[in-house]
Write a protein that holds these residues in place. Sequence first.
Motif, short mmCIF file in Angstrom:
data_model
loop_
_atom_site.label_atom_id
_atom_site.label_comp_id
_atom_site.label_asym_id
_atom_site.label_seq_id
_atom_site.Cartn_x
_atom_site.Cartn_y
_atom_site.Cartn_z
N LEU A 259 0.79 -1.23 0.00
CA LEU A 259 0.00 0.00 0.00
C LEU A 259 0.83 1.28 0.00
N ASP A 260 1.86 1.34 0.79
CA ASP A 260 2.62 2.58 0.90
C ASP A 260 3.88 2.63 0.05
N LYS A 261 4.03 1.65 -0.85
CA LYS A 261 5.16 1.67 -1.79
C LYS A 261 4.92 2.74 -2.84
N ASN A 262 5.99 3.30 -3.34
CA ASN A 262 5.90 4.27 -4.41
C ASN A 262 5.45 3.57 -5.69
N VAL A 263 4.60 4.20 -6.46
CA VAL A 263 4.05 3.63 -7.68
C VAL A 263 5.15 3.19 -8.66
N MET A 264 6.26 3.91 -8.67
CA MET A 264 7.33 3.61 -9.62
C MET A 264 8.07 2.32 -9.29
N THR A 265 7.87 1.77 -8.09
CA THR A 265 8.55 0.51 -7.75
C THR A 265 7.99 -0.66 -8.53
N ILE A 266 6.72 -0.57 -8.98
CA ILE A 266 6.15 -1.69 -9.73
C ILE A 266 5.57 -1.31 -11.08
N ALA A 267 5.43 -0.02 -11.37
CA ALA A 267 4.88 0.41 -12.66
C ALA A 267 5.83 0.07 -13.79
N LYS A 268 5.27 -0.17 -14.96
CA LYS A 268 6.09 -0.46 -16.15
C LYS A 268 6.62 0.86 -16.71
N LYS A 269 7.95 0.91 -16.85
CA LYS A 269 8.57 2.14 -17.34
C LYS A 269 8.60 2.21 -18.86
N LYS A 270 8.55 1.06 -19.51
CA LYS A 270 8.47 1.05 -20.97
C LYS A 270 6.98 1.10 -21.33
N VAL A 271 6.55 2.27 -21.77
CA VAL A 271 5.13 2.50 -22.02
C VAL A 271 4.88 2.61 -23.51
N HIS A 272 3.94 1.84 -23.99
CA HIS A 272 3.48 2.00 -25.37
C HIS A 272 2.52 3.18 -25.37
N LYS A 273 2.79 4.16 -26.23
CA LYS A 273 1.99 5.38 -26.29
C LYS A 273 1.48 5.59 -27.70
N VAL A 274 0.49 6.44 -27.81
CA VAL A 274 -0.09 6.80 -29.10
C VAL A 274 0.11 8.29 -29.30
N LYS A 275 0.54 8.68 -30.46
CA LYS A 275 0.63 10.11 -30.80
C LYS A 275 -0.78 10.61 -31.11
N TRP A 276 -1.03 11.83 -30.79
CA TRP A 276 -2.31 12.53 -30.96
C TRP A 276 -2.91 12.32 -32.35
N ASP A 277 -2.08 12.33 -33.37
CA ASP A 277 -2.57 12.26 -34.75
C ASP A 277 -2.34 10.90 -35.40
N GLU A 278 -2.07 9.87 -34.60
CA GLU A 278 -1.82 8.51 -35.13
C GLU A 278 -3.12 7.90 -35.66
N GLU A 279 -2.99 7.16 -36.75
CA GLU A 279 -4.15 6.47 -37.36
C GLU A 279 -4.56 5.27 -36.51
N VAL A 280 -5.86 5.04 -36.42
CA VAL A 280 -6.41 3.97 -35.58
C VAL A 280 -5.86 2.60 -35.96
N GLU A 281 -5.66 2.34 -37.23
CA GLU A 281 -5.18 1.01 -37.64
C GLU A 281 -3.80 0.71 -37.08
N ASN A 282 -3.00 1.74 -36.83
CA ASN A 282 -1.67 1.53 -36.27
C ASN A 282 -1.73 1.12 -34.80
N PHE A 283 -2.50 1.85 -33.99
CA PHE A 283 -2.52 1.50 -32.57
C PHE A 283 -3.48 0.35 -32.28
N ALA A 284 -4.42 0.06 -33.17
CA ALA A 284 -5.25 -1.14 -33.00
C ALA A 284 -4.36 -2.37 -33.06
N ALA A 285 -3.39 -2.35 -33.94
CA ALA A 285 -2.45 -3.47 -34.04
C ALA A 285 -1.64 -3.63 -32.76
N VAL A 286 -1.20 -2.53 -32.18
CA VAL A 286 -0.43 -2.57 -30.94
C VAL A 286 -1.29 -3.14 -29.81
N LEU A 287 -2.52 -2.67 -29.69
CA LEU A 287 -3.43 -3.18 -28.65
C LEU A 287 -3.63 -4.69 -28.77
N GLY A 288 -3.76 -5.16 -29.99
CA GLY A 288 -3.97 -6.59 -30.21
C GLY A 288 -2.71 -7.43 -30.04
#
Length: 151
Positions: A89-118
Amino acid sequence: MKAHEIMVREVYKVKETDTIRSVLEKFIDHGISGLPVVNERNEIVAFISDGDIMRCIGKHKDYVMDTFYFVEVIKGDEDAFEDRIHKILDKNVMTIAKKKVHKVKWDEEVENFAAVLGEKQIKKLPVERNGVLVGIISRGDVIRSSFQGLL
């Protein structure tokens, strides 16, 4: 269709200085299972999910070689389940959070990030514009926006 057209703009998030307690409160209060972790400039620095929490509170199986065969061994914290829950409960979030984050750019096409999600079996992707968190997209958002009006 672009990310900004289907993203959810009201994003629940936690700061990199927050505790797991604050993460769990948001999970429970808002019925969600994952949150972007941001720094003071609202830049995405990590992502924490219910799966990350499960890995910390559950026991893990490991297999070790014993003479000529493998033996299943329960590995991990020897504390009782309730103790593991209280310890996290009192551990810092960064001790277990994933630091390598898949992100989407604001203007990215849906077909590109749909593939990443899948392909990556990710439930949600944070959306950034100019390096700053501006939204979030879930698998459900992609399904609803892609098939709406066709069924």
